[in-house]
Write a protein that holds these residues in place. Structure first.
Motif, mmCIF file in Angstrom:
data_model
loop_
_atom_site.group_PDB
_atom_site.id
_atom_site.type_symbol
_atom_site.label_atom_id
_atom_site.label_comp_id
_atom_site.label_asym_id
_atom_site.label_seq_id
_atom_site.Cartn_x
_atom_site.Cartn_y
_atom_site.Cartn_z
ATOM 1 N N ARG A 345 71.100 5.978 -85.374
ATOM 2 C CA ARG A 345 71.467 5.978 -86.796
ATOM 3 C C ARG A 345 72.939 6.325 -86.877
ATOM 4 O O ARG A 345 73.424 7.210 -86.159
ATOM 5 N N ALA A 346 73.674 5.652 -87.756
ATOM 6 C CA ALA A 346 75.112 5.892 -87.895
ATOM 7 C C ALA A 346 75.479 6.072 -89.364
ATOM 8 O O ALA A 346 75.015 5.331 -90.232
ATOM 9 N N PHE A 347 76.315 7.081 -89.610
ATOM 10 C CA PHE A 347 76.846 7.357 -90.935
ATOM 11 C C PHE A 347 78.368 7.298 -90.850
ATOM 12 O O PHE A 347 78.946 7.750 -89.857
ATOM 13 N N LYS A 348 79.029 6.791 -91.869
ATOM 14 C CA LYS A 348 80.483 6.644 -91.782
ATOM 15 C C LYS A 348 81.143 6.754 -93.134
ATOM 16 O O LYS A 348 80.518 6.587 -94.193
ATOM 17 N N ASN A 349 82.458 7.026 -93.083
ATOM 18 C CA ASN A 349 83.357 6.867 -94.226
ATOM 19 C C ASN A 349 84.592 6.147 -93.730
ATOM 20 O O ASN A 349 84.556 5.503 -92.671
ATOM 21 N N SER A 350 85.691 6.261 -94.431
ATOM 22 C CA SER A 350 86.876 5.475 -94.071
ATOM 23 C C SER A 350 87.535 5.940 -92.779
ATOM 24 O O SER A 350 88.311 5.190 -92.175
ATOM 25 N N SER A 351 87.258 7.153 -92.314
ATOM 26 C CA SER A 351 87.982 7.669 -91.147
ATOM 27 C C SER A 351 87.097 8.074 -89.972
ATOM 28 O O SER A 351 87.580 8.152 -88.845
ATOM 29 N N ILE A 352 85.815 8.353 -90.206
ATOM 30 C CA ILE A 352 84.954 8.809 -89.115
ATOM 31 C C ILE A 352 83.598 8.109 -89.156
ATOM 32 O O ILE A 352 83.203 7.548 -90.185
ATOM 33 N N LYS A 353 82.913 8.151 -88.035
ATOM 34 C CA LYS A 353 81.526 7.704 -87.944
ATOM 35 C C LYS A 353 80.764 8.741 -87.130
ATOM 36 O O LYS A 353 81.259 9.245 -86.121
ATOM 37 N N ILE A 354 79.559 9.074 -87.575
ATOM 38 C CA ILE A 354 78.690 9.993 -86.841
ATOM 39 C C ILE A 354 77.490 9.202 -86.342
ATOM 40 O O ILE A 354 76.785 8.576 -87.130
ATOM 41 N N LYS A 355 77.278 9.216 -85.036
ATOM 42 C CA LYS A 355 76.153 8.503 -84.433
ATOM 43 C C LYS A 355 75.128 9.496 -83.891
ATOM 44 O O LYS A 355 75.476 10.413 -83.149
ATOM 45 N N PHE A 356 73.878 9.285 -84.274
ATOM 46 C CA PHE A 356 72.759 10.053 -83.754
ATOM 47 C C PHE A 356 71.944 9.123 -82.870
ATOM 48 O O PHE A 356 71.509 8.064 -83.331
ATOM 49 N N THR A 357 71.740 9.497 -81.638
ATOM 50 C CA THR A 357 70.951 8.654 -80.740
ATOM 51 C C THR A 357 69.898 9.473 -80.018
ATOM 52 O O THR A 357 70.110 10.640 -79.682
ATOM 53 N N ASN A 373 68.916 13.633 -76.590
ATOM 54 C CA ASN A 373 69.429 13.518 -77.958
ATOM 55 C C ASN A 373 70.930 13.745 -77.933
ATOM 56 O O ASN A 373 71.418 14.659 -77.247
ATOM 57 N N HIS A 374 71.658 12.936 -78.676
ATOM 58 C CA HIS A 374 73.113 13.033 -78.693
ATOM 59 C C HIS A 374 73.653 12.909 -80.118
ATOM 60 O O HIS A 374 73.082 12.179 -80.940
ATOM 61 N N VAL A 375 74.752 13.609 -80.371
ATOM 62 C CA VAL A 375 75.523 13.437 -81.604
ATOM 63 C C VAL A 375 76.962 13.168 -81.190
ATOM 64 O O VAL A 375 77.541 13.922 -80.399
ATOM 65 N N VAL A 376 77.531 12.099 -81.713
ATOM 66 C CA VAL A 376 78.905 11.721 -81.369
ATOM 67 C C VAL A 376 79.691 11.489 -82.649
ATOM 68 O O VAL A 376 79.217 10.790 -83.566
#
Length: 419
Positions: A345-357, A373-376
């Protein structure tokens, strides 16, 4: 019909049941990677550490920069005292305990604070990552200069650039011989610890990504971008073991796989390990590039697709896949070395993205399996600046500082228990 033999019990011979009709030319692809690794430039302030990359998913050019920092939010006059931290062995019940039974060390603070501390967000002392941002800014600028100097290399110019922050724990391997009490200041401690072989374990307890999702995501203004589920098959050429290709696949709906994308190794250009000694997590900043795999011929595509289609989706198997006996090898030369099933699952705005895998992986070479489990945090805004022809240094510095504030004030305030 022969009985199915699980991957961890197989002993393949070269050429066993080799698939015909394929000539995947990874020698020529490997040459492309070697071109990149031999690029010269000013990005050579430090050599890359000897970290063991378990899955061979990264390449390390000679110009790779490896740095190590220790941070906490103690008062300025206390910050230089190395006696406030110590090396502790990891207990055998920790998820970080090495699979082969060894016990690495982690760096901890003698005055650890809890994840519920209220931070003074505008204080450079309370947010020590700001000083780290100032120190790694020259490395980012040097990378950009190297990219300009290498503009004649199409693969390097057009390849993907990624700057990410990973969460996990810095592990020190072997028996440290240094006596922390004899060191004079924190910088001397950092230099001494830099000489100990270290790795970075990004496998975190499931409670941490759940906290980020429930607490951080609603607060920082990011929106759901995508959700994916895919399988991957990682292949190496036995004549060039340092180069692997990751085949991302989706299911056909009838228990098979369909090839969607072929990805090359990441090439690391900067690795920054940050020991956040009063927190439950450490940070790793990694700047990397990845070339696009050259277009394969019809014959190569046919052979690779045949290899992929021989895999069977099986939720009861490690890595979520199984191959008929002997079908992990292509013409006795190209071999499957890793498989896995990943939900993202990925969440983003104009400058960052957070990926949960969450990944279920199996490694053929070591016969090891794990569910991780990872958060990047992906810094898309900074990488876009690094791609621009007219780089604005002040803008890059501000965005890097804002990212450090985000990490310290939101992510690192959360509790994360590894045992």
């Amino acid at each position: 019909m022969a009985n199915y033999i699980p991957p961890h019990k197989r002993q393949l011979k070269d050429g066993a049941k080799a698939l015909a009709g394929s000539s995947l030319n990874s020698r020529s692809l490997a040459h492309t990677f070697q071109q990149q690794l031999n690029l010269s430039g000013s990005f050579n302030s430090e050599s890359c550490s000897s970290e063991s990359v378990r899955r061979r998913m990264y390449l390390h050019p000679k110009s790779c920069v490896s740095r190590f920092f220790i941070v906490d939010s103690t008062k300025e006059e206390e910050h230089q005292n190395p006696g406030s931290v110590r090396l502790n062995r990891i207990s055998s019940d920790s998820i970080l305990y090495d699979k082969v039974g060894s016990s690495p060390y982690i760096l901890v603070s003698s005055c650890k604070k809890t994840g519920t501390d209220k931070l003074k967000r505008n204080s450079s002392i309370e947010n020590p990552l700001i000083s780290v941002a100032e120190q790694i800014l020259p490395n980012l600028l040097a990378f950009r200069r190297m990219r300009v100097e290498a503009s004649g290399y199409k693969e390097f110019k057009e390849g993907e650039i990624r700057l990410v922050a990973r969460f996990g724990q810095i592990l020190f391997h072997g028996t440290p011989s240094l006596n922390i009490d004899t060191l004079r200041d924190r910088s001397e401690l950092e230099a001494s610890l830099s000489g100990i072989r270290r790795s970075f374990d990004t496998h975190i307890p499931k409670s941490f990504p759940e906290s980020v999702l429930n607490v951080v995501v609603p607060e920082i203004g990011v929106e759901l971008e995508e959700e994916k589920e895919y399988y991957y098959v990682r292949v190496i050429d036995k004549s060039c073991l340092d180069v692997s290709f990751t085949c991302k696949c989706t299911t056909t709906g009838v228990g098979g796989l369909e090839l969607r994308k072929i990805e090359a190794n990441h090439v690391r250009h900067m690795i920054v390990d940050i020991a956040c000694v009063e927190k439950d997590l450490d940070l790793r900043f990694m700047l990397s590039t990845r070339n696009f795999v050259p277009e394969a011929s019809d014959e190569e595509k046919h052979g690779l697709e045949k290899l992929i289609k021989s895999a069977v989706v099986d939720g009861n198997e490690k890595g979520g896949l199984r191959f008929p006996l002997g079908y992990e090898s292509l013409e006795g030369r190209y071999r499957v070395v890793g498989i896995g099933h990943t939900t993202m699952r990925a969440f983003k705005n104009s400058s960052i993205k957070i990926k949960f895998t969450e990944s279920d992986r199996y490694e053929f070479n070591t016969s090891t399996a794990e569910v991780t489990n990872h958060v990047v945090l992906i810094m898309n805004g900074i990488t876009e600046i690094l791609k621009e022809n007219n780089l604005e240094t002040d803008q890059l510095a501000r965005m890097l500082e804002d990212t450090m504030k985000l990490l310290w004030d939101y992510f690192l305030r959360l509790e994360c228990c590894f045992s």
